[in-house]
Each structure stands twice: as structure tokens, then as C-alpha cells.
Design an enzyme around this catalytic site. Structure first.
Site, PDB file in Angstrom:
ATOM      1  N   ASN A 236      23.854  14.171 -28.738  1.00 47.89           N
ATOM      2  CA  ASN A 236      23.572  14.110 -27.304  1.00 47.89           C
ATOM      3  C   ASN A 236      23.510  15.509 -26.700  1.00 47.89           C
ATOM      4  O   ASN A 236      24.514  16.010 -26.206  1.00 47.89           O
ATOM      5  CB  ASN A 236      24.653  13.292 -26.587  1.00 47.89           C
ATOM      6  CG  ASN A 236      24.702  11.860 -27.052  1.00 47.89           C
ATOM      7  OD1 ASN A 236      23.664  11.262 -27.294  1.00 47.89           O
ATOM      8  ND2 ASN A 236      25.889  11.304 -27.181  1.00 47.89           N
ATOM      9  N   HIS A 237      22.372  16.143 -26.718  1.00 50.18           N
ATOM     10  CA  HIS A 237      22.240  17.439 -26.051  1.00 50.18           C
ATOM     11  C   HIS A 237      22.599  17.257 -24.578  1.00 50.18           C
ATOM     12  O   HIS A 237      22.158  16.313 -23.926  1.00 50.18           O
ATOM     13  CB  HIS A 237      20.813  17.969 -26.188  1.00 50.18           C
ATOM     14  CG  HIS A 237      20.464  18.344 -27.591  1.00 50.18           C
ATOM     15  ND1 HIS A 237      19.515  19.294 -27.888  1.00 50.18           N
ATOM     16  CD2 HIS A 237      20.943  17.909 -28.788  1.00 50.18           C
ATOM     17  CE1 HIS A 237      19.415  19.430 -29.203  1.00 50.18           C
ATOM     18  NE2 HIS A 237      20.269  18.581 -29.771  1.00 50.18           N
TER      19      HIS A 237
END
Length: 212
Positions: free
Chosen positions: A86-87
Site C-alpha cells: 500500500n503506497h
């Protein structure tokens, strides 16, 4: 003569090497699988579940966990995507600068590269369909069914059937009163002897006999 169930072996069925009891092939302390939960894989060795199906999982950084209850059925290719995928959306850029601190600023905390949504928790008696994807932070209730290639991005209530991208509730499997009874009974916590005694009632949907 019928053999008693044995949740300590790797392969539930003789000469079937595509199906394993997951608990008995997991090595990571951050992947917790309970008794009789099984995984089937006809493309890869099912014993490689930890490596091929649990992705972006770096518990030594996040301490995030995959927790799976009893009597779950996980189909070939199901994936569990963890927090490191999850950037972060808190930044003006999605580029994970903290991961490459030696290039930019080694004072950055690597965990700031992603948004930490927490553990993935799967209840008991959950069926996860072919190539379904479960995202970080999702909790799936007891008795739920996850459809083929569903992308599960939010929690799933007990005994719900979900499907699609992103997954949405298709229907609830039973009436509220039956779900309440099942969650109260928690047959999955019975001894194997008692489950064997009540197996006909479980398979036929006879909640009255199950409550006796």
C-alpha cells in the site's frame, strides 16, 4: 473401518498432493492458521502457500499478521496482500521514497512508505474462491464465502457471500436467527467426536438438531 479425522497430518487425502492442511506447512510465527483449514493448489506445490500466496508480508517491519480460523477452504491461487503493497496516500507522491532511503534520505522511516491497515483476519468455516484477493486490514466473518477472483477491500460480515471487483455482498446465506444460532453454537470449536456425531445435521442444514 472409518478413520478418525487427523488435523496433524499435511495431506488430508491419500495420494492427493494438491491439498494440504495449512497449519502443518506454515513456518512464520506471523501466519496463524487453526485446525483443519485446507488449501488446494493445482498449479504450484500447496506447501509453498506462505511464499506464493502471502504477498508483501514483512512482519519484521510491520508485525502484521495473517490469522485464519478453523475449517476454512482456500482455493487455488487465493492471495493475501499485506501492508507493504500500500503506497501511502498521505504523501503528495505515491513513490516510496523511504524504501530507498540510501538514495534520498536515510533518516526516513521505511514504514512511512505505505499506509498500515493492520492484520488480515479470516474467521472459521470460510470458503475463499479461486484466485480471490484479500487486502490488508480486512476481517472476514465466520461462514462467509468469497467468490472467484473477488477483490476484497473491506470487511465481510458472517455468512455473507461476496463477489466482484471490488467485492460486494451478493446475499446473506441464512436468516438472521440461524446466523445467531450458528455464531452462538460455534460448532467448529467442538471436539472431532462431537462434530462426527452431528455431521449429518451440519451437512443437511438441520439447525434444530445442531442446537440439541
Amino acid at each position: 473401518m472409518k478413520q478418525e479425522p487427523n488435523h496433524k497430518k499435511i495431506y488430508p487425502r491419500t495420494n492427493d498432493f494438491n491439498t494440504v492442511y495449512l497449519k502443518n506447512v506454515i513456518t512464520s510465527s506471523n501466519i496463524i492458521v487453526d485446525d483443519f483449514t485446507m488449501y488446494n493448489d493445482f498449479n504450484n506445490d500447496p506447501k509453498d502457500f506462505e511464499k506464493k500466496n502471502v504477498l508483501y508480508h514483512y512482519p519484521y517491519v510491520n508485525n502484521d499478521k495473517l490469522i485464519i480460523g478453523k475449517y476454512c477452504s482456500i482455493a487455488c491461487g487465493a492471495k493475501f496482500i499485506f501492508n507493504s503493497a500500500n503506497h501511502t496516500l498521505k504523501s503528495l507522491s505515491t513513490y516510496p521514497f523511504p524504501i530507498f532511503g540510501e538514495e534520498w534520505d536515510d533518516a526516513m522511516n521505511v514504514c512511512e512508505a505505505w499506509d498500515n491497515k493492520g492484520d488480515i483476519v479470516i474467521g472459521n468455516d470460510v470458503w475463499i474462491g479461486f484466485e480471490a484477493v484479500i487486502m490488508s486490514g480486512v476481517h472476514i466473518g465466520d461462514g462467509a464465502i468469497i467468490g472467484t477472483r473477488a477483490l476484497v477491500t473491506k470487511d465481510v460480515p458472517p455468512y455473507a457471500i461476496v463477489g466482484g471487483i471490488p467485492a460486494q455482498i451478493i446475499r446473506i446465506r441464512f436468516e438472521d436467527s440461524i446466523i445467531e444460532d450458528l455464531l452462538k453454537i460455534q460448532w467448529w470449536n467442538w471436539s472431532t467426536e462431537k462434530i462426527s456425531e452431528k455431521l449429518t445435521a451440519i451437512r443437511s442444514g438441520d439447525i434444530v438438531v445442531l442446537k440439541e
